[in-house]
Design a protein around this motif. Structure first.
Motif, mmCIF file in Angstrom:
data_model
loop_
_atom_site.group_PDB
_atom_site.id
_atom_site.type_symbol
_atom_site.label_atom_id
_atom_site.label_comp_id
_atom_site.label_asym_id
_atom_site.label_seq_id
_atom_site.Cartn_x
_atom_site.Cartn_y
_atom_site.Cartn_z
ATOM 1 N N ASP A 137 0.854 -1.192 0.000
ATOM 2 C CA ASP A 137 0.000 0.000 0.000
ATOM 3 C C ASP A 137 0.886 1.238 0.000
ATOM 4 N N TRP A 138 0.988 2.033 -1.061
ATOM 5 C CA TRP A 138 0.551 1.821 -2.416
ATOM 6 C C TRP A 138 1.776 2.006 -3.261
ATOM 7 N N LYS A 139 2.527 0.949 -3.399
ATOM 8 C CA LYS A 139 3.804 0.945 -4.095
ATOM 9 C C LYS A 139 4.146 -0.493 -4.457
ATOM 10 N N TRP A 140 5.160 -0.640 -5.318
ATOM 11 C CA TRP A 140 5.592 -1.954 -5.770
ATOM 12 C C TRP A 140 7.026 -2.204 -5.322
ATOM 13 N N LEU A 141 7.261 -3.382 -4.799
ATOM 14 C CA LEU A 141 8.600 -3.797 -4.384
ATOM 15 C C LEU A 141 9.076 -4.905 -5.314
ATOM 16 N N PHE A 142 10.266 -4.731 -5.880
ATOM 17 C CA PHE A 142 10.850 -5.716 -6.781
ATOM 18 C C PHE A 142 12.152 -6.236 -6.166
ATOM 19 N N ILE A 143 12.206 -7.541 -5.932
ATOM 20 C CA ILE A 143 13.369 -8.182 -5.334
ATOM 21 C C ILE A 143 14.048 -9.044 -6.392
ATOM 22 N N TYR A 144 15.367 -8.891 -6.503
ATOM 23 C CA TYR A 144 16.156 -9.676 -7.451
ATOM 24 C C TYR A 144 16.979 -10.689 -6.659
ATOM 25 N N PRO A 145 16.478 -11.916 -6.489
ATOM 26 C CA PRO A 145 17.174 -12.892 -5.624
ATOM 27 C C PRO A 145 18.551 -13.290 -6.148
ATOM 28 N N GLU A 146 18.744 -13.306 -7.451
ATOM 29 C CA GLU A 146 20.035 -13.700 -8.007
ATOM 30 C C GLU A 146 21.079 -12.594 -7.861
ATOM 31 N N GLN A 147 20.635 -11.346 -7.940
ATOM 32 C CA GLN A 147 21.561 -10.216 -7.812
ATOM 33 C C GLN A 147 21.658 -9.704 -6.378
ATOM 34 N N GLY A 148 20.707 -10.079 -5.531
ATOM 35 C CA GLY A 148 20.749 -9.658 -4.131
ATOM 36 C C GLY A 148 20.418 -8.203 -3.919
ATOM 37 N N VAL A 149 19.616 -7.605 -4.807
ATOM 38 C CA VAL A 149 19.223 -6.205 -4.661
ATOM 39 C C VAL A 149 17.710 -6.108 -4.763
ATOM 40 N N ALA A 150 17.185 -4.918 -4.488
ATOM 41 C CA ALA A 150 15.746 -4.687 -4.572
ATOM 42 C C ALA A 150 15.502 -3.227 -4.936
ATOM 43 N N SER A 151 14.299 -2.953 -5.441
ATOM 44 C CA SER A 151 13.939 -1.588 -5.810
ATOM 45 C C SER A 151 12.465 -1.367 -5.525
ATOM 46 N N VAL A 152 12.106 -0.118 -5.362
ATOM 47 C CA VAL A 152 10.718 0.275 -5.156
ATOM 48 C C VAL A 152 10.281 1.129 -6.344
ATOM 49 N N ASN A 153 9.168 0.745 -6.954
ATOM 50 C CA ASN A 153 8.560 1.484 -8.066
ATOM 51 C C ASN A 153 9.475 1.623 -9.281
ATOM 52 N N GLU A 154 10.367 0.672 -9.478
ATOM 53 C CA GLU A 154 11.173 0.626 -10.694
ATOM 54 C C GLU A 154 11.561 -0.819 -10.969
ATOM 55 N N LEU A 155 11.133 -1.319 -12.123
ATOM 56 C CA LEU A 155 11.448 -2.681 -12.530
ATOM 57 C C LEU A 155 12.432 -2.615 -13.687
ATOM 58 N N ALA A 156 13.647 -3.070 -13.464
ATOM 59 C CA ALA A 156 14.682 -3.087 -14.506
ATOM 60 C C ALA A 156 14.875 -4.506 -14.994
ATOM 61 N N VAL A 157 14.869 -4.688 -16.330
ATOM 62 C CA VAL A 157 15.030 -6.019 -16.908
ATOM 63 C C VAL A 157 15.895 -5.918 -18.160
ATOM 64 N N PRO A 158 16.645 -6.961 -18.479
ATOM 65 C CA PRO A 158 17.392 -6.987 -19.739
ATOM 66 C C PRO A 158 16.444 -7.299 -20.900
ATOM 67 N N ALA A 159 16.541 -6.544 -21.967
ATOM 68 C CA ALA A 159 15.720 -6.810 -23.145
ATOM 69 C C ALA A 159 16.168 -8.112 -23.801
ATOM 70 N N GLY A 160 15.218 -8.861 -24.327
ATOM 71 C CA GLY A 160 15.536 -10.105 -25.007
ATOM 72 C C GLY A 160 15.750 -11.285 -24.098
ATOM 73 N N ARG A 161 15.499 -11.125 -22.815
ATOM 74 C CA ARG A 161 15.624 -12.231 -21.870
ATOM 75 C C ARG A 161 14.296 -12.442 -21.152
ATOM 76 N N PRO A 162 13.839 -13.688 -21.015
ATOM 77 C CA PRO A 162 12.578 -13.940 -20.323
ATOM 78 C C PRO A 162 12.623 -13.423 -18.879
ATOM 79 N N ILE A 163 11.500 -12.926 -18.417
ATOM 80 C CA ILE A 163 11.362 -12.420 -17.050
ATOM 81 C C ILE A 163 10.433 -13.369 -16.305
ATOM 82 N N ASN A 164 10.958 -14.079 -15.313
ATOM 83 C CA ASN A 164 10.161 -14.996 -14.505
ATOM 84 C C ASN A 164 9.758 -14.284 -13.212
#
Length: 360
Positions: A137-164
């Protein structure tokens, strides 16, 4: 006079629509493109029925109006036409059958729980990237378990790679949606959902909560940054340079309802944090959902467990009013000195009630 009055209204409508983004019809990912294709195919199939119906709705009243000059085609005893019956029944049946086949194919192909297949996509794709998503409430949390980092309200992904994506919610149910990349999936407290996406090209794509979740819903959106592998590595390094770490205590502070949050980065994440969030047991001493269900299955805690009722409660501590302000925590009653069968039933019911409420 009437025309001059309508012109400003039409111009205003056009101006308001000019700012709209039709990402669904201009996809930037394979999943979104497949969904667009299904939408177009379905629309064209239905137009086979809709266009003739609209035409006949206009033509028949004009052709057979009562004041027409030639009434020689008037046939009051007409009752049946085999050819017409074939058309009226056959065409819709064929359309529904074709639509059913396409829907079946695309429904299985675009199953949100199904990992993306390079052979099906038709192009070479890179290694998948894992992202854990939590709607707060009211925000998004993104956790990257392989990289060991996290972000709020920003989702970063590599283009051309599947996102699970693995998704859950800290409180009420809402919906995760990035229209340009396709897919939409619910996030629910105490549960885990999955979604698989891919960005075909680099760019910034709008993401949002597509299900009303309270007073801060309108500002619960985020940017999805699709970038090259090198730029993604730089983004990870930027997150690792943050002075904040996402410990259990930091998460509980982040979980407090807020609106219009700025982007925030975390250089580290506690091991198993997402599983604790999903299990509603980030707070010290809380019983996780899987343990709660197991204890319920074993018959509950009996009279001795009444004093531990607070370990099973979740919603009361997170209750808010219509403006997003915390309401407060009701006092937890102490265990009674004596009781009977009814108290034991109450404890069992409380345990089930906690599981139901925690899952919303």
């Amino acid at each position: 006079m009437r025309l001059s009055f309508k012109i400003p209204i039409l111009l205003g409508a056009v101006a308001s629509l000019s700012a709209c983004q039709y990402d669904v019809l201009a996809p930037s990912g394979w999943v979104a493109a497949e969904q667009r294709d299904l939408l177009v195919i379905s629309t064209l199939l239905m137009l086979i029925v809709i266009i003739p119906v609209i035409f006949m709705a206009i033509w028949f009243p004009l052709r057979y109006r009562a004041d027409r000059p030639d009434l020689s085609d008037y046939a009051p005893t007409w009752a049946h036409s085999t050819r017409l019956e074939y058309v009226l029944w056959g065409v819709p049946i064929i359309i529904v059958a074709i639509l059913g086949v396409y829907t079946y194919i695309y429904t299985h192909r675009l199953d949100p729980y199904r990992p993306l297949d390079a052979a099906e996509i038709g192009t070479e794709i890179g290694e998948p990237i894992e992202v854990d998503v939590v709607s707060l409430d009211w925000k998004w949390l993104f956790i990257y378990p392989e990289q060991g980092v996290a972000s709020v309200n920003e989702l970063a992904v590599p283009a051309g790679r599947p996102i699970n994506l693995r998704l859950t919610s800290s409180t009420v149910m809402t919906t995760f949606s990035v229209p340009a990349l396709g897919g939409m999936i619910y996030t629910m407290a105490g549960m885990e959902t999955k979604l698989h996406l891919i960005a075909d090209e680099e760019g910034t794509y709008f993401g949002q909560a597509a299900h009303y979740s309270g007073p801060g819903f309108s500002e619960m959106h985020f940017d999805t940054l699709a970038m090259s592998d090198a730029d993604f590595d730089q983004w990870v390094e930027k997150a690792r340079a943050s002075n904040d770490e996402l410990s259990r205590e930091a998460y509980l502070e982040l979980e407090v309802p807020t609106m219009a949050n700025e982007v925030q980065y975390y250089s580290g994440v506690d091991d198993g944090l997402f599983d604790r969030i999903r299990g509603l047991c980030v707070d010290e001493g809380k019983i996780c959902m899987d343990q709660m269900m197991m204890q319920d299955e074993m018959g509950g805690g009996g009279l001795e467990g009444i004093a531990d009722k607070h370990k099973y409660q979740y919603d009361d501590q997170r209750a808010i009013d219509g403006f997003g302000n915390p309401i407060g925590v009701p006092a937890t009653p102490s265990a009674p000195a004596h009781g009977g069968h009814a108290d034991g039933e109450t404890l069992s019911m409380n345990s089930h009630e906690g599981a139901a409420h925690d899952g919303h």
